[in-house]
Motif scaffolding. Structure first.
Motif, short mmCIF file in Angstrom:
data_model
loop_
_atom_site.label_atom_id
_atom_site.label_comp_id
_atom_site.label_asym_id
_atom_site.label_seq_id
_atom_site.Cartn_x
_atom_site.Cartn_y
_atom_site.Cartn_z
N UNK A 1 0.78 -1.23 0.00
CA UNK A 1 0.00 0.00 0.00
C UNK A 1 0.81 1.28 0.00
N UNK A 2 0.15 2.41 -0.25
CA UNK A 2 0.84 3.69 -0.23
C UNK A 2 1.36 3.98 1.18
N UNK A 3 2.51 4.60 1.24
CA UNK A 3 3.11 4.91 2.54
C UNK A 3 3.98 3.78 3.08
N UNK A 4 4.02 2.64 2.40
CA UNK A 4 4.83 1.50 2.83
C UNK A 4 6.13 1.51 2.04
N UNK B 1 -0.20 -12.26 -8.10
CA UNK B 1 -0.24 -10.92 -8.64
C UNK B 1 0.00 -9.93 -7.53
N UNK B 2 0.74 -8.88 -7.81
CA UNK B 2 1.02 -7.88 -6.79
C UNK B 2 0.82 -6.49 -7.36
N UNK B 3 0.30 -5.61 -6.51
CA UNK B 3 0.14 -4.20 -6.84
C UNK B 3 1.00 -3.42 -5.87
N UNK B 4 1.87 -2.56 -6.40
CA UNK B 4 2.76 -1.76 -5.57
C UNK B 4 2.32 -0.31 -5.65
N UNK B 5 1.87 0.21 -4.52
CA UNK B 5 1.47 1.62 -4.42
C UNK B 5 2.45 2.39 -3.55
N UNK B 6 3.33 1.69 -2.85
CA UNK B 6 4.34 2.31 -2.01
C UNK B 6 5.68 2.33 -2.71
N UNK C 1 6.61 3.34 -6.50
CA UNK C 1 7.98 3.61 -6.92
C UNK C 1 8.78 2.33 -6.75
N UNK C 2 9.38 1.85 -7.85
CA UNK C 2 10.15 0.61 -7.83
C UNK C 2 11.57 0.89 -8.30
N UNK C 3 12.55 0.48 -7.49
CA UNK C 3 13.95 0.57 -7.87
C UNK C 3 14.52 -0.83 -7.81
#
Length: 167
Positions: free
Chosen positions: A24-27, A38-43, A62-64
């Motif tokens: 989630x966002x903020x994580x 399946x995965x959704x990345x909001x953090x 944001x993915x690095x």
């Protein structure tokens, strides 16, 4: 005449086309992610991703990473790293800094990509656990015979061996 046909069962290697996990966002997460689903990345995520299934980088995601490997990837956020996928979609809010290898590629107007795109007829997504299961460790037999010799000569093994205590 009116026989009921059984529903086709999905093959075990078929990718999952739905999100089963959410960051989630903020994580903020650092580490490696692999498996099926399946995965959704909001953090924010830093590390390697190898998923047999769907990866969605949401608008706040944001993915690095050095390499993102998945069957299907949808980018609406930011990815800094290379992507290998059977199908890649970059949405209008999506930003990718890295090289792409894919069989199907689509972008919306406003999408950003800085890197090379290589289109292939077939892209194979190999997960880490699958490669270790397919190929037995060649050193494992040598290690066991060496450790057996070490136990007769030296009662304290220099390397951890399954079933033996290490001092």
């Amino acid at each position: 005449m009116f026989k009921k046909t059984p529903a086709p069962t999905p093959s075990p290697s078929a990718p999952v086309e739905r999100v089963t996990s959410v960051l989630g966002p903020g994580i903020n997460w650092t580490g490696n992610l692999g498996g099926k689903g399946g995965i959704r990345i909001e953090g924010t995520f830093e590390g390697e991703i190898a998923i047999r299934g769907l990866v969605v980088i949401g608008e706040t995601g944001r993915l690095t990473c050095k390499m993102l490997k998945a069957n299907n990837v949808i980018v609406a956020g930011a990815v800094k790293g290379s992507i290998t996928a059977e199908k890649l979609e970059i949405r209008s809010t999506g930003r990718v800094w890295g090289d792409v290898v894919t069989t199907a590629f689509s972008t919306e107007e406003g999408a950003f990509l800085r890197g090379q795109v290589r289109m292939e007829e077939h892209v194979e997504i190999k997960l880490e656990d699958e490669t270790t299961q397919e190929k037995p460790d060649a050193d494992s037999t040598d290690t066991q015979s060496d450790s057996a010799e070490n136990t007769t000569e030296n009662p304290i093994p220099t390397r951890p061996v399954k079933g033996q205590k290490v001092a």
